[in-house]
Scaffold this motif. Structure first.
Motif, PDB file in Angstrom:
ATOM      1  N   LEU A   1       0.754  -1.064   0.007  1.00 19.91           N
ATOM      2  CA  LEU A   1      -0.129  -0.115  -0.143  1.00 19.91           C
ATOM      3  C   LEU A   1       1.098   1.136  -0.027  1.00 19.91           C
ATOM      4  CD1 LEU A   1      -2.807  -0.928   2.505  1.00 19.91           C
ATOM      5  CD2 LEU A   1      -3.092  -0.376  -0.076  1.00 19.91           C
ATOM      6  N   VAL A   2       1.971   1.158   0.713  1.00 18.45           N
ATOM      7  CA  VAL A   2       2.799   2.460   0.916  1.00 18.45           C
ATOM      8  C   VAL A   2       3.469   2.847  -0.484  1.00 18.45           C
ATOM      9  CG1 VAL A   2       4.950   3.194   1.825  1.00 18.45           C
ATOM     10  CG2 VAL A   2       3.329   2.258   3.516  1.00 18.45           C
ATOM     11  N   GLU A   3       3.865   1.484  -1.181  1.00 15.67           N
ATOM     12  CA  GLU A   3       4.694   1.526  -2.159  1.00 15.67           C
ATOM     13  C   GLU A   3       3.493   2.257  -3.531  1.00 15.67           C
ATOM     14  OE1 GLU A   3       6.000  -2.056  -3.283  1.00 15.67           O
ATOM     15  OE2 GLU A   3       8.162  -2.003  -2.169  1.00 15.67           O
ATOM     16  N   ASP A   4       2.317   1.682  -3.122  1.00 13.95           N
ATOM     17  CA  ASP A   4       1.303   2.067  -4.388  1.00 13.95           C
ATOM     18  C   ASP A   4       1.259   3.664  -4.129  1.00 13.95           C
ATOM     19  OD1 ASP A   4       0.029   0.203  -5.818  1.00 13.95           O
ATOM     20  OD2 ASP A   4      -1.704   0.820  -5.093  1.00 13.95           O
ATOM     21  N   ARG A   5       0.854   4.120  -2.891  1.00 12.38           N
ATOM     22  CA  ARG A   5       0.953   5.354  -2.541  1.00 12.38           C
ATOM     23  C   ARG A   5       1.999   6.399  -3.025  1.00 12.38           C
ATOM     24  NH1 ARG A   5      -2.288   8.572  -2.386  1.00 12.38           N
ATOM     25  NH2 ARG A   5      -1.769   9.944  -0.582  1.00 12.38           N
ATOM     26  N   THR A   6       3.137   5.863  -2.739  1.00 13.17           N
ATOM     27  CA  THR A   6       4.325   6.608  -3.161  1.00 13.17           C
ATOM     28  C   THR A   6       4.335   6.731  -4.876  1.00 13.17           C
ATOM     29  OG1 THR A   6       5.594   5.497  -1.483  1.00 13.17           O
ATOM     30  CG2 THR A   6       6.720   6.624  -2.961  1.00 13.17           C
TER      31      THR A   6
ATOM     32  N   GLU B   1       1.626   6.483  -6.721  1.00 11.81           N
ATOM     33  CA  GLU B   1       0.842   7.578  -7.080  1.00 11.81           C
ATOM     34  C   GLU B   1       1.059   8.900  -6.881  1.00 11.81           C
ATOM     35  OE1 GLU B   1      -3.136   7.439  -4.767  1.00 11.81           O
ATOM     36  OE2 GLU B   1      -3.278   5.124  -5.745  1.00 11.81           O
ATOM     37  N   ARG B   2       1.866   9.170  -5.845  1.00  9.87           N
ATOM     38  CA  ARG B   2       2.138  10.630  -5.710  1.00  9.87           C
ATOM     39  C   ARG B   2       3.292  10.830  -6.567  1.00  9.87           C
ATOM     40  NH1 ARG B   2       3.719  10.170   0.173  1.00  9.87           N
ATOM     41  NH2 ARG B   2       1.552   9.271   0.647  1.00  9.87           N
ATOM     42  N   ARG B   3       4.278   9.912  -7.102  1.00  4.41           N
ATOM     43  CA  ARG B   3       5.048  10.377  -7.968  1.00  4.41           C
ATOM     44  C   ARG B   3       4.642  10.756  -9.115  1.00  4.41           C
ATOM     45  NH1 ARG B   3       9.192   6.224  -6.903  1.00  4.41           N
ATOM     46  NH2 ARG B   3       7.720   5.047  -8.263  1.00  4.41           N
ATOM     47  N   VAL B   4       3.569   9.877  -9.719  1.00  3.76           N
ATOM     48  CA  VAL B   4       2.753  10.139 -10.969  1.00  3.76           C
ATOM     49  C   VAL B   4       1.977  11.325 -11.013  1.00  3.76           C
ATOM     50  CG1 VAL B   4       0.795   9.213 -12.436  1.00  3.76           C
ATOM     51  CG2 VAL B   4       2.389   7.716 -11.522  1.00  3.76           C
ATOM     52  N   GLU B   5       1.479  11.909  -9.834  1.00  2.42           N
ATOM     53  CA  GLU B   5       0.882  13.015  -9.819  1.00  2.42           C
ATOM     54  C   GLU B   5       1.947  14.134  -9.768  1.00  2.42           C
ATOM     55  OE1 GLU B   5      -2.005  15.906  -9.124  1.00  2.42           O
ATOM     56  OE2 GLU B   5      -2.059  13.771  -9.733  1.00  2.42           O
ATOM     57  N   ALA B   6       3.194  14.200  -9.199  1.00  2.00           N
ATOM     58  CA  ALA B   6       3.939  14.977  -9.238  1.00  2.00           C
ATOM     59  C   ALA B   6       4.430  15.314 -10.860  1.00  2.00           C
ATOM     60  CB  ALA B   6       5.462  14.821  -8.306  1.00  2.00           C
ATOM     61  N   VAL B   7       4.794  14.118 -11.476  1.00  2.00           N
ATOM     62  CA  VAL B   7       5.094  14.473 -12.869  1.00  2.00           C
ATOM     63  C   VAL B   7       3.895  14.904 -13.646  1.00  2.00           C
ATOM     64  CG1 VAL B   7       5.378  13.046 -14.990  1.00  2.00           C
ATOM     65  CG2 VAL B   7       6.612  12.285 -12.603  1.00  2.00           C
ATOM     66  N   ARG B   8       2.726  14.545 -13.322  1.00  5.51           N
ATOM     67  CA  ARG B   8       1.669  15.388 -14.187  1.00  5.51           C
ATOM     68  C   ARG B   8       1.584  16.886 -13.829  1.00  5.51           C
ATOM     69  NH1 ARG B   8      -3.241  16.969 -14.002  1.00  5.51           N
ATOM     70  NH2 ARG B   8      -3.263  16.853 -11.851  1.00  5.51           N
ATOM     71  N   ARG B   9       1.735  17.172 -12.529  1.00  3.86           N
ATOM     72  CA  ARG B   9       1.542  18.472 -11.986  1.00  3.86           C
ATOM     73  C   ARG B   9       2.729  19.351 -12.757  1.00  3.86           C
ATOM     74  NH1 ARG B   9       0.525  17.605  -6.787  1.00  3.86           N
ATOM     75  NH2 ARG B   9       2.630  17.641  -6.318  1.00  3.86           N
ATOM     76  N   ASP B  10       4.014  18.667 -13.029  1.00  2.00           N
ATOM     77  CA  ASP B  10       5.137  19.367 -13.586  1.00  2.00           C
ATOM     78  C   ASP B  10       5.087  19.526 -15.045  1.00  2.00           C
ATOM     79  OD1 ASP B  10       7.242  19.596 -11.651  1.00  2.00           O
ATOM     80  OD2 ASP B  10       8.453  18.060 -12.410  1.00  2.00           O
ATOM     81  N   PHE B  11       4.269  18.648 -15.649  1.00  2.41           N
ATOM     82  CA  PHE B  11       4.126  18.685 -16.976  1.00  2.41           C
ATOM     83  C   PHE B  11       2.964  19.918 -17.433  1.00  2.41           C
ATOM     84  CE2 PHE B  11       1.572  16.999 -20.613  1.00  2.41           C
ATOM     85  CZ  PHE B  11       2.725  17.200 -21.734  1.00  2.41           C
TER      86      PHE B  11
END
Ligand code: ADP
Length: 267
Positions: free
Chosen positions: A21-26, A28-38
């Motif tokens: 679950l922790v890995e999943d959340r991490t 998810e957060r990374r994907v979200e950060a990449v999206r925000r950056d983009f």
């Protein structure tokens, strides 16, 4: 005791579950950060041509009595709006590509067809610079994946080879094949890429110091599309380049084997 036995079995499972679950959340957060950056990068990149067009429109308006100035400013407006169009197209392309997984429903994709479309797409730009685009190798092969994506990747490589080459030079598109992969190489005799920047050219929006060479109106997105397509197809992309002499980009993709071929191969 039975209860200790149960605990011993449950605990690692629970721990694994928590870890997953922790890995999943991490992730998810990374994907979200990449999206925000983009999104932030896209907004920034869009503001530049839009701002320029706004200023140039003002300049045209103020120069109404000076036909030469009007001509000059409107020519630059055209350049900037073309750039804006390309940028919007590539952003749409990139986000569409990211939406679907090409290996979910892979189909055989004809390399001959892909190369034909890619070469056709650059034909006008190549002709205007008297660049000949030639092909060699066995093209009667299929890769496994998504036709639109593979075509987009190869078309981007050919378009780059044409835009970063001097007039009158040659661009070569060749293919090689082994048991598992088809490699498509695009070789140019163009300006090349400085060794200290070569690691960065696949990043989104990254362009080699645009001031160093003639502005080509690129977006910096083409190679990130190529890289994305390679990765999602289980292939890869390599570049080899000497500044002032030329570059070779090689896209390697998993080969599609017909049932007969794979039976022969396993014999
Ligand atoms: P662009 O839209 O700027 O071409 P790309 O992502 O396709 O964006 O390429 C990133 C950068 O890599 C380009 O701006 C250019 O500096 C460099 N580049 C890409 N292909 C070539 C090539 N064939 N020869 C020289 N430089 C290249």
């Amino acid at each position: 005791s039975p209860s200790r036995h149960v605990t011993a079995r449950v605990a690692p499972l629970g721990a694994r579950l928590v870890l997953a679950l922790v890995e999943d959340r991490t992730r998810e957060r990374r994907v979200e950060a990449v999206r925000r950056d983009f999104v932030a990068n896209v907004s920034h990149e869009l503001k530049t041509p839009v701002g320029a067009i706004r200023l140039l429109a003002d300049a045209v308006h103020d120069a109404a009595g000076d036909p030469d100035a009007v001509k000059r400013f409107s020519a630059r407006m055209l350049t900037e709006s073309d750039r804006l169009t390309r940028l919007v197209q590539q952003v749409i392309e990139l986000s569409r590509l990211q939406g679907d997984d090409p290996l979910e429903t892979p189909v055989p994709v004809s390399i001959a067809e892909v190369i034909r479309i890619a070469v056709d797409t650059s034909a006008i730009d190549a002709a205007s610079k008297q660049i000949s685009v030639v092909t060699s190798g066995t093209h009667d092969l299929d890769v496994l994946g998504n036709e639109e994506q593979v075509t987009a990747a190869v078309a981007n490589l050919v378009a780059n080879a044409v835009s970063y080459s001097e007039p009158g030079s040659t661009v070569l598109v060749s293919t090689k094949v082994d048991d598992q992969h088809v490699s498509i190489s695009v070789v140019d005799q163009g300006i090349g890429i400085p060794a200290d920047e070569i690691d960065r050219i696949f990043e989104r929006f990254y362009r080699v110091d645009p001031a160093r060479h003639r502005s080509t109106g690129g977006t910096g997105l083409g190679l990130s599309i190529v890289k994305h397509v390679a990765a999602t197809h289980g292939g890869d992309v390599h570049v080899w380049s000497v500044e002032g002499q030329g570059s070779t980009f090689t896209l390697s993709l998993p080969r599609y084997l017909s049932v007969r071929e794979s039976q022969e191969a396993s014999r």
